[in-house]
Motif scaffolding. Structure first.
Motif, PDB file in Angstrom:
ATOM      1  N   GLY A   1      -2.949  10.834  -2.307  1.00 13.14           N
ATOM      2  CA  GLY A   1      -4.146  10.541  -1.610  1.00 13.14           C
ATOM      3  C   GLY A   1      -5.397  11.400  -1.902  1.00 13.14           C
ATOM      4  N   SER A   2      -6.149  11.303  -0.969  1.00 16.05           N
ATOM      5  CA  SER A   2      -7.547  12.020  -1.450  1.00 16.05           C
ATOM      6  C   SER A   2      -7.346  13.663  -0.937  1.00 16.05           C
TER       7      SER A   2
ATOM      8  N   GLY B   1      -0.975   3.767  -2.143  1.00 14.24           N
ATOM      9  CA  GLY B   1      -0.851   5.054  -2.368  1.00 14.24           C
ATOM     10  C   GLY B   1       0.774   5.370  -2.622  1.00 14.24           C
TER      11      GLY B   1
ATOM     12  N   GLU C   1      -6.494   1.429  -0.783  1.00 15.76           N
ATOM     13  CA  GLU C   1      -5.825   1.508  -2.020  1.00 15.76           C
ATOM     14  C   GLU C   1      -4.128   1.521  -1.785  1.00 15.76           C
TER      15      GLU C   1
ATOM     16  N   SER D   1      -6.074   4.644   3.879  1.00 18.70           N
ATOM     17  CA  SER D   1      -6.652   3.936   2.527  1.00 18.70           C
ATOM     18  C   SER D   1      -6.321   2.357   2.527  1.00 18.70           C
TER      19      SER D   1
ATOM     20  N   ALA E   1      -2.601  10.086   4.369  1.00 23.81           N
ATOM     21  CA  ALA E   1      -2.920   9.778   3.074  1.00 23.81           C
ATOM     22  C   ALA E   1      -2.883   8.245   2.633  1.00 23.81           C
TER      23      ALA E   1
ATOM     24  N   ARG F   1       0.760  -1.171   0.090  1.00 19.20           N
ATOM     25  CA  ARG F   1      -0.188  -0.173  -0.022  1.00 19.20           C
ATOM     26  C   ARG F   1       0.982   1.342   0.014  1.00 19.20           C
TER      27      ARG F   1
END
Length: 182
Positions: free
Chosen positions: A126-127, A105, A103, A101, A97, A65
């Motif tokens: 990240g977001s 990154g 997902e 998550s 970040a 990740r």
């Protein structure tokens, strides 16, 4: 350091060999922080080594990740930077970040020379959550305050965040070699 210890504690119960590797990385972090505790500056190369130790600990915990990229010309490794400037910025990116998550990154650290200036960036994909609201965190405010003390008005510290592209902290400092650092 406390976050690194927490990460080791998490992994220790799942994978003793991985926790052992993390302890070795923590040893590198502690060695660097103790060796230079009396000075405000370190070489960029020393700070990159510290980053690699820290990111190594977090990569054991986060696995695939966390993707970490470093783009720094080795000719800049002898340039002086404030001690422990980059590591807290990378730590923020991991904490806000990457870690929350599921997902994968990425974090990218870049260092480049532009005339007599050193440009440093720590960016995540990240977001846009790696920035904390005013009053909720001390990392960014502390970094900015240290730069103000060390460089007066001769620096730039800019944070840009976007849900589409993450958070990027850009720092512009005077380029100083070891003999020029105060």
């Amino acid at each position: 350091m406390f976050n690194a210890l927490h990460s080791i504690s998490e992994v220790m119960h799942r994978d003793v060999a991985a926790a052992d590797r993390m302890v070795v990385g923590l040893g590198g972090l502690l060695r660097q922080s103790i060796d230079g505790a009396a000075t405000q500056h370190a070489t960029l190369g020393e700070q990159i080594e510290l980053l690699e130790d820290y990111v190594g600990i977090e990569q054991v915990r986060l696995g695939a990740r966390l993707r970490f990229y470093l783009d720094a010309d080795e000719s800049l490794y002898s340039v002086m930077v404030p001690r422990l400037l980059l590591q807290p910025l990378v730590e923020n990116a991991i904490r806000y970040a990457i870690a929350p998550s599921v997902e994968p990154g990425s974090i990218r650290v870049t260092a480049e020379r532009r005339e007599n200036r050193l440009l440093l960036k720590v960016c995540d994909d990240g977001s846009g959550g790696a920035i904390v609201l005013p009053g909720q965190g001390v990392g960014l405010a502390s970094a900015r305050a240290r730069l103000q003390c060390l460089f007066g008005d001769d620096f730039r510290f800019q944070v840009e965040t976007s849900p589409a592209s993450g958070t990027c902290v850009a720092i512009d400092l005077p380029l100083q070699r070891l003999s020029e650092a105060v």
